[in-house]
Design a protein around this motif. Structure first.
Motif, PDB file in Angstrom:
ATOM      1  N   SER A 116      -6.503   4.336   4.886  1.00 61.29           N
ATOM      2  CA  SER A 116      -5.604   3.456   4.770  1.00 61.29           C
ATOM      3  C   SER A 116      -4.341   3.844   5.995  1.00 61.29           C
ATOM      4  CB  SER A 116      -4.813   3.236   3.599  1.00 61.29           C
ATOM      5  OG  SER A 116      -4.177   4.586   3.061  1.00 61.29           O
ATOM      6  N   ARG A 133      -6.054   2.708   9.282  1.00 64.59           N
ATOM      7  CA  ARG A 133      -5.644   1.295   9.390  1.00 64.59           C
ATOM      8  C   ARG A 133      -4.365   0.783   9.842  1.00 64.59           C
ATOM      9  NH1 ARG A 133      -7.634   0.551   4.899  1.00 64.59           N
ATOM     10  NH2 ARG A 133      -5.707   0.036   3.635  1.00 64.59           N
ATOM     11  N   HIS A 134      -3.314   1.341   9.182  1.00 65.06           N
ATOM     12  CA  HIS A 134      -1.806   1.231   9.421  1.00 65.06           C
ATOM     13  C   HIS A 134      -1.539   1.530  10.822  1.00 65.06           C
ATOM     14  CE1 HIS A 134      -0.806   1.622   4.773  1.00 65.06           C
ATOM     15  NE2 HIS A 134      -1.449   0.726   5.019  1.00 65.06           N
ATOM     16  N   GLU A 182       0.807  -1.103  -0.206  1.00 63.62           N
ATOM     17  CA  GLU A 182       0.094   0.052   0.025  1.00 63.62           C
ATOM     18  C   GLU A 182       0.826   1.108   0.089  1.00 63.62           C
ATOM     19  OE1 GLU A 182      -2.876  -0.093   3.234  1.00 63.62           O
ATOM     20  OE2 GLU A 182      -4.093  -1.397   2.175  1.00 63.62           O
TER      21      GLU A 182
END
Length: 191
Positions: free
Chosen positions: A144, A147-148, A61
């Protein structure tokens, strides 16, 4: 959710307004460094299967985001180049303890705090920038980054009990708040 103990000051948005091009270039470098951090964690703790799988996904990602920022720079005729990094990451890295398993916990939590701060900053950019393309771009990265952050904190609990991890996260988050308040003289994602 993000474990941060402070919000970015108006000083940072003023830096963005003064040198948005430099922030965009720095953002590409941040994505590249985030991929490198995840790859280093993968190599260091390859015997932890969940960490290896999660780091593989984060590397993928982050490199995708790196390419998206490079594309953005190209569309805007901004040359990607080396720029001196802010002192933020180096100051956070200095807090990492040297003995395992605390070293693993600290490495993961520092990476998580950097992701959390990026998430907060991208949200600010989404809401602040009058440029619709950039506002939408930064809005698209918010999820994202969050989420990381959560992944790094969850993985730290593989090395120590959750209560210890949460306590250390609070300590590191307090130090991160002090570091971000110090700022940097040049416009960067983490200045």
């Amino acid at each position: 959710m993000l474990s941060l103990q402070s919000s970015s000051s108006p000083r940072w948005l003023a830096q963005v307004d003064q040198d948005l091009e430099l922030v965009l270039i720095d953002h590409a470098h941040c994505e590249k460094k985030a991929a490198g951090t995840a790859m280093n964690l993968l190599f260091s703790y390859v015997d932890n299967e969940q960490l290896a799988r999660d780091m593989t996904e984060i590397v993928r990602e982050e490199l995708e985001h790196f390419n998206l920022v490079l594309d953005l720079l190209k569309r805007r005729a901004i040359k990607f180049r080396k720029v001196p990094p802010s002192s933020y990451g180096q100051r956070l890295a200095a807090l990492i303890q040297k003995i395992e398993p605390q070293k693993a916990v600290d490495r993961l939590l520092v990476a998580g705090l950097i992701e959390a701060r990026s998430c907060e900053r991208f949200s600010l950019l989404r809401d602040h920038l009058p440029d619709q393309e950039l506002a939408e771009f930064y809005g698209s990265l918010f999820e994202s980054e969050a989420r990381h952050h959560s992944t790094y904190v969850r993985l730290a609990c593989h090395f120590q009990p959750e209560q210890q991890v949460r306590s250390r996260l609070a300590e590191l988050a307090a130090a991160e708040a002090e570091i971000i308040e110090l700022g940097d003289p040049f416009a960067r994602v983490h200045s």
